[in-house]
Enzyme design. Sequence first.
Site, PDB file in Angstrom:
ATOM      1  CG  ASN A  92      -7.438  -2.090  -6.562  1.00 13.01           C
ATOM      2  OD1 ASN A  92      -6.510  -2.875  -6.356  1.00 13.01           O
ATOM      3  ND2 ASN A  92      -7.779  -1.161  -5.665  1.00 13.01           N
TER       4      ASN A  92
ATOM      5  CG  ASP B  24      -2.040   0.961   1.137  1.00 16.77           C
ATOM      6  OD1 ASP B  24      -2.278   1.502   0.037  1.00 16.77           O
ATOM      7  OD2 ASP B  24      -2.695   1.208   2.169  1.00 16.77           O
TER       8      ASP B  24
HETATM    9  C1  FPP Z   1      -1.956   0.225  -3.327  1.00 18.45           C
HETATM   10  O1  FPP Z   1      -1.458   1.540  -3.303  1.00 18.45           O
HETATM   11  C2  FPP Z   1      -1.357  -0.487  -4.431  1.00 18.45           C
HETATM   12  C3  FPP Z   1      -2.040  -0.995  -5.478  1.00 18.45           C
HETATM   13  C4  FPP Z   1      -3.494  -0.879  -5.611  1.00 18.45           C
HETATM   14  C5  FPP Z   1      -1.335  -1.667  -6.580  1.00 18.45           C
HETATM   15  C6  FPP Z   1      -0.137  -2.454  -6.217  1.00 18.45           C
HETATM   16  C7  FPP Z   1       0.672  -2.672  -7.409  1.00 18.45           C
HETATM   17  C8  FPP Z   1       2.011  -2.645  -7.451  1.00 18.45           C
HETATM   18  C9  FPP Z   1       2.888  -2.508  -6.284  1.00 18.45           C
HETATM   19  C10 FPP Z   1       2.707  -2.778  -8.735  1.00 18.45           C
HETATM   20  C11 FPP Z   1       3.305  -4.121  -8.896  1.00 18.45           C
HETATM   21  C12 FPP Z   1       2.295  -4.977  -9.429  1.00 18.45           C
HETATM   22  C13 FPP Z   1       2.495  -5.919 -10.334  1.00 18.45           C
HETATM   23  C14 FPP Z   1       1.315  -6.550 -10.840  1.00 18.45           C
HETATM   24  C15 FPP Z   1       3.771  -6.335 -10.850  1.00 18.45           C
HETATM   25  P1  FPP Z   1      -2.483   2.738  -3.507  1.00 18.45           P
HETATM   26  O2  FPP Z   1      -2.516   3.052  -4.954  1.00 18.45           O
HETATM   27  O3  FPP Z   1      -3.791   2.381  -2.914  1.00 18.45           O
HETATM   28  O4  FPP Z   1      -1.768   3.878  -2.712  1.00 18.45           O
HETATM   29  P2  FPP Z   1      -2.466   5.041  -1.898  1.00 18.45           P
HETATM   30  O5  FPP Z   1      -3.264   4.385  -0.804  1.00 18.45           O
HETATM   31  O6  FPP Z   1      -1.324   5.822  -1.377  1.00 18.45           O
HETATM   32  O7  FPP Z   1      -3.314   5.804  -2.869  1.00 18.45           O
END
Ligand code: FPP
Length: 228
Positions: free
Chosen positions: A62, A14
């Site tokens: 998502n 996250d």
């Molecule tokens: C949560 O951070 C993260 C995700 C929804 C995506 C996770 C994906 C990756 C780490 C990329 C690697 C993935 C693959 C498939 C190789 P957020 O976007 O919710 O962050 P925030 O809470 O700060 O907005």
Amino acid sequence: MELKIPNHIAIIMDGNGRWAKSKGLPRTLGHREGAKTLRKILTHASQRGVKFLTVYAFSTENWKREKTEVDALMFLFKSYIKNERKNLMKNKVKFIVSGRVEGVSEGLLKEIKDLEKVTENNEGIVLNIAFNYGGRAEIVDAINKIIKEDKEEITEESFSKYLYNDIPDPELVIRTSGEFRVSNFLLWQIAYSEFYITNLYWPDFNEEALDEAIDSYNKRERRFGGIK
Ligand code: FPP
């Protein structure tokens, strides 16, 4: 005392969006950086003797994000599969995906199935990517498989076999970016898992942070409902 290494570590990666925002960058660059962190952490986990690493890359919720972000995450996963193939083979990583995979595009599904196939006999760490994954969806999907098979009685052990992948439960769940939520991740499997929350955003998580999580896990007294 000898250090216990968790057999299975599961990570809620996250904070990519906040990491990007804090640097004045678009959210998608945060995800790209997050993919680099995954590469580092997979190598380090394997070197530390971890046998299974599950990461939450895309949840069934998502899809509600803006199309550009959803597209970027799909693209990133596809690129990861293409670019990492050689590396995964070299390091004997077995790649598997947990989730409603039939819900992704045909092209991505083909790439997933291909990589699962070529790595299926690899005997190193198992990398389980939770993609289009929801814990409730997984339980419902398992129940529907059981109904189709006309099973009359089920036990906790036999139920586990109907989940997306029949792998051991994680001993340790790590969540980055300081949030204290489960967010529909591995609901069945985490019944007795230890939790470790760090304030680091996922792109800033590194080898040292993983070692700290393992150290913290070693200080826990796991009782599984019993008394010690
Ligand atoms: C949560 O951070 C993260 C995700 C929804 C995506 C996770 C994906 C990756 C780490 C990329 C690697 C993935 C693959 C498939 C190789 P957020 O976007 O919710 O962050 P925030 O809470 O700060 O907005």
